[in-house]
Motif scaffolding. Structure first.
Motif, PDB file in Angstrom:
ATOM      1  N   ALA A  92       0.836  -1.211   0.000  1.00 12.97           N
ATOM      2  CA  ALA A  92       0.000   0.000   0.000  1.00 12.97           C
ATOM      3  C   ALA A  92       0.867   1.255   0.000  1.00 12.97           C
ATOM      4  CB  ALA A  92      -0.937  -0.007   1.202  1.00 12.97           C
ATOM      5  N   ILE A  93       1.918   1.246   0.802  1.00 10.30           N
ATOM      6  CA  ILE A  93       2.838   2.394   0.837  1.00 10.30           C
ATOM      7  C   ILE A  93       3.560   2.509  -0.495  1.00 10.30           C
ATOM      8  CG2 ILE A  93       4.863   3.395   1.968  1.00 10.30           C
ATOM      9  CD1 ILE A  93       3.983   1.838   4.514  1.00 10.30           C
ATOM     10  N   ARG A  94       4.007   1.383  -1.031  1.00 12.70           N
ATOM     11  CA  ARG A  94       4.715   1.356  -2.316  1.00 12.70           C
ATOM     12  C   ARG A  94       3.854   1.946  -3.432  1.00 12.70           C
ATOM     13  NH1 ARG A  94       8.568  -1.191  -5.443  1.00 12.70           N
ATOM     14  NH2 ARG A  94       7.851  -2.101  -7.396  1.00 12.70           N
ATOM     15  N   GLU A  95       2.607   1.501  -3.522  1.00  9.80           N
ATOM     16  CA  GLU A  95       1.715   1.997  -4.573  1.00  9.80           C
ATOM     17  C   GLU A  95       1.508   3.496  -4.456  1.00  9.80           C
ATOM     18  OE1 GLU A  95      -1.735  -0.455  -4.092  1.00  9.80           O
ATOM     19  OE2 GLU A  95      -0.759  -2.194  -5.021  1.00  9.80           O
ATOM     20  N   ASP A  96       1.314   3.979  -3.246  1.00  7.21           N
ATOM     21  CA  ASP A  96       1.131   5.412  -3.040  1.00  7.21           C
ATOM     22  C   ASP A  96       2.378   6.184  -3.459  1.00  7.21           C
ATOM     23  OD1 ASP A  96      -0.647   7.534  -1.914  1.00  7.21           O
ATOM     24  OD2 ASP A  96       1.123   7.838  -0.628  1.00  7.21           O
ATOM     25  N   ARG A  97       3.545   5.661  -3.113  1.00 13.72           N
ATOM     26  CA  ARG A  97       4.806   6.332  -3.468  1.00 13.72           C
ATOM     27  C   ARG A  97       4.998   6.385  -4.983  1.00 13.72           C
ATOM     28  NH1 ARG A  97       8.110   9.252  -4.858  1.00 13.72           N
ATOM     29  NH2 ARG A  97      10.319   9.191  -4.374  1.00 13.72           N
ATOM     30  N   ILE A  98       4.691   5.285  -5.658  1.00 11.88           N
ATOM     31  CA  ILE A  98       4.842   5.241  -7.112  1.00 11.88           C
ATOM     32  C   ILE A  98       3.881   6.216  -7.773  1.00 11.88           C
ATOM     33  CG2 ILE A  98       4.560   3.783  -9.162  1.00 11.88           C
ATOM     34  CD1 ILE A  98       5.632   1.449  -7.385  1.00 11.88           C
ATOM     35  N   LEU A  99       2.636   6.221  -7.327  1.00 10.24           N
ATOM     36  CA  LEU A  99       1.657   7.159  -7.892  1.00 10.24           C
ATOM     37  C   LEU A  99       2.065   8.608  -7.637  1.00 10.24           C
ATOM     38  CD1 LEU A  99      -1.683   5.351  -7.029  1.00 10.24           C
ATOM     39  CD2 LEU A  99      -0.723   5.734  -9.318  1.00 10.24           C
ATOM     40  N   ASP A 100       2.592   8.877  -6.460  1.00 10.17           N
ATOM     41  CA  ASP A 100       3.047  10.227  -6.151  1.00 10.17           C
ATOM     42  C   ASP A 100       4.192  10.649  -7.069  1.00 10.17           C
ATOM     43  OD1 ASP A 100       2.873  12.579  -4.329  1.00 10.17           O
ATOM     44  OD2 ASP A 100       4.962  12.002  -3.920  1.00 10.17           O
ATOM     45  N   GLU A 101       5.112   9.750  -7.315  1.00  8.64           N
ATOM     46  CA  GLU A 101       6.237  10.068  -8.211  1.00  8.64           C
ATOM     47  C   GLU A 101       5.759  10.265  -9.640  1.00  8.64           C
ATOM     48  OE1 GLU A 101      10.068  11.145  -8.941  1.00  8.64           O
ATOM     49  OE2 GLU A 101       9.257  10.608  -6.991  1.00  8.64           O
ATOM     50  N   LEU A 102       4.814   9.456 -10.076  1.00  4.71           N
ATOM     51  CA  LEU A 102       4.250   9.640 -11.417  1.00  4.71           C
ATOM     52  C   LEU A 102       3.596  11.012 -11.546  1.00  4.71           C
ATOM     53  CD1 LEU A 102       2.738   6.188 -12.289  1.00  4.71           C
ATOM     54  CD2 LEU A 102       4.290   7.508 -13.719  1.00  4.71           C
ATOM     55  N   HIS A 103       2.863  11.381 -10.532  1.00  7.08           N
ATOM     56  CA  HIS A 103       2.224  12.700 -10.546  1.00  7.08           C
ATOM     57  C   HIS A 103       3.281  13.808 -10.597  1.00  7.08           C
ATOM     58  CE1 HIS A 103      -0.319  16.064  -9.642  1.00  7.08           C
ATOM     59  NE2 HIS A 103       0.368  16.316  -8.559  1.00  7.08           N
ATOM     60  N   ALA A 104       4.295  13.694  -9.756  1.00  4.36           N
ATOM     61  CA  ALA A 104       5.335  14.727  -9.675  1.00  4.36           C
ATOM     62  C   ALA A 104       6.135  14.857 -10.961  1.00  4.36           C
ATOM     63  CB  ALA A 104       6.267  14.428  -8.503  1.00  4.36           C
ATOM     64  N   THR A 105       6.255  13.764 -11.714  1.00  6.01           N
ATOM     65  CA  THR A 105       7.066  13.792 -12.937  1.00  6.01           C
ATOM     66  C   THR A 105       6.225  13.914 -14.194  1.00  6.01           C
ATOM     67  OG1 THR A 105       7.083  11.383 -13.129  1.00  6.01           O
ATOM     68  CG2 THR A 105       8.875  12.406 -11.860  1.00  6.01           C
ATOM     69  N   GLY A 106       4.940  14.152 -14.025  1.00 10.57           N
ATOM     70  CA  GLY A 106       4.078  14.267 -15.197  1.00 10.57           C
ATOM     71  C   GLY A 106       3.886  12.955 -15.934  1.00 10.57           C
ATOM     72  N   GLY A 107       3.973  11.848 -15.214  1.00 14.61           N
ATOM     73  CA  GLY A 107       3.739  10.544 -15.832  1.00 14.61           C
ATOM     74  C   GLY A 107       4.963   9.932 -16.499  1.00 14.61           C
ATOM     75  N   ASP A 108       6.155  10.285 -16.039  1.00 14.57           N
ATOM     76  CA  ASP A 108       7.402   9.794 -16.635  1.00 14.57           C
ATOM     77  C   ASP A 108       7.613   8.311 -16.296  1.00 14.57           C
ATOM     78  OD1 ASP A 108      10.005   9.218 -17.418  1.00 14.57           O
ATOM     79  OD2 ASP A 108      10.820  11.117 -16.698  1.00 14.57           O
ATOM     80  N   ILE A 109       7.188   7.449 -17.205  1.00 15.44           N
ATOM     81  CA  ILE A 109       7.243   6.001 -17.004  1.00 15.44           C
ATOM     82  C   ILE A 109       8.686   5.517 -16.852  1.00 15.44           C
ATOM     83  CG2 ILE A 109       6.701   3.754 -18.042  1.00 15.44           C
ATOM     84  CD1 ILE A 109       4.250   5.304 -17.058  1.00 15.44           C
ATOM     85  N   ARG A 110       9.585   6.046 -17.654  1.00 17.24           N
ATOM     86  CA  ARG A 110      10.989   5.617 -17.594  1.00 17.24           C
ATOM     87  C   ARG A 110      11.580   5.886 -16.212  1.00 17.24           C
ATOM     88  NH1 ARG A 110      13.890   1.803 -19.379  1.00 17.24           N
ATOM     89  NH2 ARG A 110      15.858   2.140 -18.419  1.00 17.24           N
ATOM     90  N   ARG A 111      11.260   7.027 -15.643  1.00 19.42           N
ATOM     91  CA  ARG A 111      11.761   7.377 -14.312  1.00 19.42           C
ATOM     92  C   ARG A 111      11.239   6.380 -13.267  1.00 19.42           C
ATOM     93  NH1 ARG A 111      14.208  11.337 -11.410  1.00 19.42           N
ATOM     94  NH2 ARG A 111      13.362  11.811  -9.365  1.00 19.42           N
ATOM     95  N   ILE A 112       9.982   5.996 -13.400  1.00 19.16           N
ATOM     96  CA  ILE A 112       9.387   5.042 -12.469  1.00 19.16           C
ATOM     97  C   ILE A 112      10.104   3.694 -12.571  1.00 19.16           C
ATOM     98  CG2 ILE A 112       7.256   3.800 -11.880  1.00 19.16           C
ATOM     99  CD1 ILE A 112       7.451   6.924 -11.261  1.00 19.16           C
ATOM    100  N   CYS A 113      10.410   3.292 -13.779  1.00 17.43           N
ATOM    101  CA  CYS A 113      11.152   2.041 -13.972  1.00 17.43           C
ATOM    102  C   CYS A 113      12.505   2.107 -13.274  1.00 17.43           C
ATOM    103  CB  CYS A 113      11.354   1.765 -15.458  1.00 17.43           C
ATOM    104  SG  CYS A 113       9.841   1.402 -16.354  1.00 17.43           S
TER     105      CYS A 113
END
Length: 139
Positions: A92-113
């Motif tokens: 649950a914490i992981r999913e929230d962190r990933i979604l937060d990073e996606l939001h902060a980066t404008g959906g940068d999939i490569r960065r999430i990877c």
């Protein structure tokens, strides 16, 4: 554990199996990747190591996180112990962190990877979740 999960989105299995030797030179060496640890995480790990040494000075357990039960053996803590200490699942914490990073980066999939060790397909699934109406607060 909270800092490792909140900053670096570690999975429960990762948390359970981090060995003391896996943390060196400000980095966490997992089997699949090397994570430069954020300064607040390093501070908290050092505090935990001090507490661990105070509580169990003679423990031979090689894992970073130990409990009163595992301090006398060489086994990792269990999933239930991790969940109890975190107060919710690491996922649950992981999913929230990933979604937060996606939001902060404008959906940068490569960065999430790169940041969280996800494959393109997994990161894209998180990216598509940002369009869900229940996540409108992210916009």
């Amino acid at each position: 554990m909270v800092a490792l999960t909140a900053f670096h989105a570690l999975r429960s299995g990762d948390l359970r199996t981090i060995r003391l030797a896996d943390i060196r030179s400000g980095r966490l060496y997992l089997s699949t990747r090397v994570i430069p640890l954020a300064e607040p995480v390093r501070v908290r790990i050092q505090a935990w190591l001090s507490e661990r040494e105070r509580r169990w000075p003679h423990s031979a357990n090689p894992y970073l996180f130990i409990s009163r039960r595992t301090a006398v053996c060489v086994e990792p803590v269990g999933v239930a112990w991790v969940t109890q200490r975190l107060g919710l699942t690491a996922q649950a914490i992981r999913e929230d962190r990933i979604l937060d990073e996606l939001h902060a980066t404008g959906g940068d999939i490569r960065r999430i990877c790169d940041l969280f060790g996800l494959g393109i397909a997994g990161a894209a699934r998180y990216g598509s979740a940002l369009e869900h109406p229940d996540l409108a607060y992210y916009k």
